[in-house]
Motif scaffolding. Structure first.
Motif, PDB file in Angstrom:
ATOM      1  N   LEU A 142      30.642  48.348  42.733  1.00 56.19           N
ATOM      2  CA  LEU A 142      31.059  48.494  44.457  1.00 56.19           C
ATOM      3  C   LEU A 142      30.686  47.509  44.471  1.00 56.19           C
ATOM      4  O   LEU A 142      29.860  46.751  44.349  1.00 56.19           O
ATOM      5  N   GLY A 143      31.879  47.216  45.304  1.00 54.52           N
ATOM      6  CA  GLY A 143      31.310  45.531  45.885  1.00 54.52           C
ATOM      7  C   GLY A 143      31.467  44.794  45.322  1.00 54.52           C
ATOM      8  O   GLY A 143      31.637  43.075  45.397  1.00 54.52           O
ATOM      9  N   LYS A 144      32.426  44.781  44.162  1.00 58.22           N
ATOM     10  CA  LYS A 144      32.431  43.624  42.901  1.00 58.22           C
ATOM     11  C   LYS A 144      33.464  43.112  42.661  1.00 58.22           C
ATOM     12  O   LYS A 144      34.289  44.115  42.851  1.00 58.22           O
ATOM     13  N   ALA A 145      33.755  42.229  42.253  1.00 59.39           N
ATOM     14  CA  ALA A 145      35.147  42.152  41.456  1.00 59.39           C
ATOM     15  C   ALA A 145      36.015  42.689  39.911  1.00 59.39           C
ATOM     16  O   ALA A 145      34.981  43.293  39.450  1.00 59.39           O
ATOM     17  N   PRO A 146      36.649  43.453  39.995  1.00 61.41           N
ATOM     18  CA  PRO A 146      37.482  44.235  39.346  1.00 61.41           C
ATOM     19  C   PRO A 146      37.283  44.091  37.927  1.00 61.41           C
ATOM     20  O   PRO A 146      38.046  42.606  38.004  1.00 61.41           O
ATOM     21  N   ASP A 147      36.855  44.408  36.974  1.00 63.72           N
ATOM     22  CA  ASP A 147      37.323  44.241  35.253  1.00 63.72           C
ATOM     23  C   ASP A 147      38.402  43.985  35.529  1.00 63.72           C
ATOM     24  O   ASP A 147      38.252  45.347  34.907  1.00 63.72           O
ATOM     25  N   LYS A 148      39.576  43.471  35.314  1.00 72.39           N
ATOM     26  CA  LYS A 148      41.320  43.758  34.639  1.00 72.39           C
ATOM     27  C   LYS A 148      40.691  44.257  33.487  1.00 72.39           C
ATOM     28  O   LYS A 148      42.145  45.144  33.354  1.00 72.39           O
TER      29      LYS A 148
END
Length: 691
Positions: free
Chosen positions: A471-477
């Motif tokens: 949560l709140g982090k950049a997504p791991d694509k």
């Protein structure tokens, strides 16, 4: 091919297949297959291809095939699943023999498996492992304490684009991924839950077969309460059934739940008390570890409000009975045999028509894969997925992506601006082959050789904490939602990504030694299917970054919806059982992906020939081999109860109708001399191309 925390061997929706099917006939089928890659012995030559292509391709196989007693269906997918299961058994067996160091993944695998198999110890413990939970439920004194209990039960589940309902022990489900409209941040999605049966129609439908299932469910509830030594079990069962019926009434239906535009409902923490009064949300979120989370996306707002209202309106005793049942129901596989058998009788026999339960050792393999999937998968990928296969599949993916791009570029109905957006999605699509780039860390997960109930509960909690940690982090694509040993594949619209696990990249889907036409018709169509999900009725709503955004011109989108409506009508006409039709709207996304995916695979195959004519092998042309391989992908035989369940809940059409997808491709007609008047014949202007 879903999922799902619920992803075990196979998953539901936005996938290439819907559920396990098939007996272990792979070696037999391969022996009968010629160099063409086609199981010619499975063909029923008494049927004209233009009347029933599935029966033509698979009728002889179906006539001599028996569904195993411990299965609801049989077909190619379980053939491949059984290969993966045997390999998983090797991995787990080796771990059990290794006497690995405490704290290692091998030790976790061994201890989890051995604890699951130690049925004598399970019998001796009885309900002792969950007695503290049941005592806590019995001690609930008011609705605030109830809210805390409901919050502490919250768990992270599958992608709602692949499975819209959470019919588990949780009143709500949680899914963590990037924000619909702000794709640079991970957020929590809250979803409806709380049902013990597959979905709302099981409670609300007036159909006689659903009424029989409801009667059986009440009997199952009564049986669980009886086995647990609860007073007045029949009355408790009726209270749970009454409460779940009200929950089902509050639920949004499956088709509406598939629509991400309806699901895009950002709520601030303060909104819950105003928009969904009745539940002490501060207590709920605090117990769920979400006390500091200020933003949510509520997938089904009306259902969320309805469930919160029920928390306030329904008697505390009804909620205590509901919690008691679901806490027991969640772990019946590792409780004494009477509980385990009661669960199978309802969930396996009544719902799916399966006569016999699977052997304990195979269920143990499935359980290890469900809760320690990456630990097994890392070994599986290293042992069983050669680099040569990965390179070959990458080449096929490249060719099929190129074919899809070429097709989009040539569309005469699509405006340049829409084409540019579509082609950008294709160019930036991330395709995972075989296994993920990084593996799950289980070092904080405690697995005990003498605590099978606790192992499952701690594994679920660890997965929940893993999801909250995003949560709140950049997504791991590059995040994977399937393990390498999963016989399935998945499209992830929010990531603009595809996952093709190692286990599905096996014969008869893929064989590096056979003719290309069969590979393109089989695994090529699966690859094309997953690519096409980015452009089905759901995927087409997301742009190249995974943002929910309308990138269509109004005229283009109107044409797209018109083609979709034609496909809905085509599938609505299919009758699975007397009086039981396929739901074309519910299965639209999968049907679009089937048509577009097979088209892309066909065109990629012809491009791979480099201008040379396709060879004739075994008396069959390249086109014939490709279309037959596609249809033989979908060979299946299914019990009526399982078929009815699938029609009610699954986003996929039954396999035999998926095989008939060929009728929408112009090239199929000359390949099999299909003529007007034959049952599958469609006039050229009635063939649905979509893309």
């Amino acid at each position: 091919m879903k999922r799902s925390a619920l992803f075990v061997a196979l998953l539901l929706a936005t996938t290439a297949c819907s559920k396990p099917a098939g007996t272990d006939t792979t070696t037999q089928a391969k022996a009968k297959a010629t160099a063409s890659g086609i199981d010619t012995a499975g063909i029923d030559t008494s049927v004209k291809p233009g009347d029933d292509f599935d029966q033509y391709a698979n009728g002889a196989w179906r006539a001599k095939t028996t569904i195993p007693a411990d299965r609801a269906s049989t077909g190619v997918f379980l053939d491949v699943f059984n290969i993966a299961e045997r390999r998983n058994a090797q991995v787990i067996g080796d771990a059990a023999k290794a006497n690995a160091a405490a704290g290692s993944d091998q030790r976790r695998i061994a201890d989890f498996y051995n604890a699951f198999l130690d049925t004598d110890a399970i019998e001796q413990r009885g309900l002792a492992p969950i007695k503290p939970e049941l005592a806590a439920i019995a001690a609930i004194s008011d609705k605030t304490v109830l809210a805390k209990m409901l919050g502490s039960d919250l768990r992270a589940d599958v992608d709602p684009l692949n499975a819209s309902n959470f019919h588990t022990e949780h009143l709500f489900g949680l899914f963590v991924t990037q924000d619909f409209t702000h794709p640079d941040t991970e957020v929590p999605y809250l979803l409806q839950g709380g049902l013990g049966m597959p979905e709302r129609d099981y409670y609300l439908s007036a159909k006689p077969e659903m009424a029989k299932i409801r009667t059986a469910y009440v009997a199952y509830l009564t049986r669980i309460f009886t086995l647990a030594g609860m007073s007045d079990p029949a009355a408790r069962a009726q209270r749970v059934m009454a409460l779940e019926t009200k929950i089902a009434t509050a639920h949004l239906d499956n088709i509406s739940s598939q629509d991400p535009e309806k699901a895009n409902n950002p709520w601030a923490r303060a909104d819950f008390a105003k928009k969904a009064p009745g539940l002490d949300w501060a207590a709920f979120f605090g117990a769920a570890g979400l006390g500091g989370q200020q933003t949510f996306i509520v997938w089904q707002p009306a259902a969320t409000a309805g469930l919160a209202k029920l928390v306030a309106s329904e008697p505390l005793a009804a909620w205590q009975d509901w919690l008691t049942f679901h806490h027991i129901n969640a772990v019946t596989s590792v409780l004494p045999k009477a509980f385990d058998q009661a669960s199978f009788e309802f969930n396996g026999h009544t719902l799916s028509g399966t006569p016999a339960q699977r052997p304990r050792d195979k269920r143990g393999i499935a359980a290890v894969n469900a809760y320690l999937g990456d630990a097994v998968g890392q070994i599986y990928a290293k042992r069983f997925f050669p680099a040569s296969s990965k390179a070959d599949i990458q080449g096929m993916v490249k060719n099929i992506l190129a074919a899809f791009d070429t097709r989009v570029a040539a569309l005469d109905w699509m405006a340049p601006a829409t084409k540019a957006e579509a082609r950008r999605k294709i160019a930036t699509m991330r395709v995972g082959i075989g296994y993920p780039e990084s593996w799950r860390d289980y070092s904080a997960l405690e697995i005990k050789a003498d605590d099978p109930v606790g192992n499952i509960q701690r594994a679920r909690l660890a997965e929940y904490h893993h999801q909250l940690g995003k949560l709140g982090k950049a997504p791991d694509k590059g995040e994977w939602w399937m393990t390498p040993q999963t016989v399935n594949a998945v499209n992830l619209p929010l990531q603009n990504a595809l996952n093709f696990p190692a286990a599905i990249l096996e014969a008869p889907f893929y064989d590096p030694h056979r003719d290309a036409a069969a590979n393109y018709g089989a695994i090529g169509a699966v690859i094309g299917h997953e690519i096409s999900h980015s452009f089905d009725n759901t995927g087409a709503l997301f742009d190249a970054t995974g943002k929910l955004r309308n990138w269509w011109t109004p005229a283009d989108f109107a044409h797209f919806k018109q083609q979709g409506a034609a496909l809905v009508a085509q599938y609505d006409a299919y009758e699975a059982l007397p009086g039981l039709h396929v739901n074309g709207r519910q299965t639209l996304g999968e049907n679009i992906a089937d048509v577009a995916g097979l088209t892309a695979a066909y065109e990629a195959y012809h491009a791979s020939l480099g201008g040379k004519p396709a060879p004739v092998i075994g008396g069959m042309t390249g086109d014939q081999r490709l279309f037959l391989a596609y249809a033989q992908n979908w060979r299946a035989k299914e019990r009526d109860a399982a078929l009815r369940s699938g029609i009610a809940t699954d986003g996929h059409a039954p396999a035999r109708f998926r095989a008939q997808t060929v009728r929408n491709l112009d090239a199929w007609y000359p390949a099999f001399k299909v003529q007007p008047g034959q049952k599958l014949y469609l006039a050229p202007d009635k063939r649905v191309h979509v893309w």
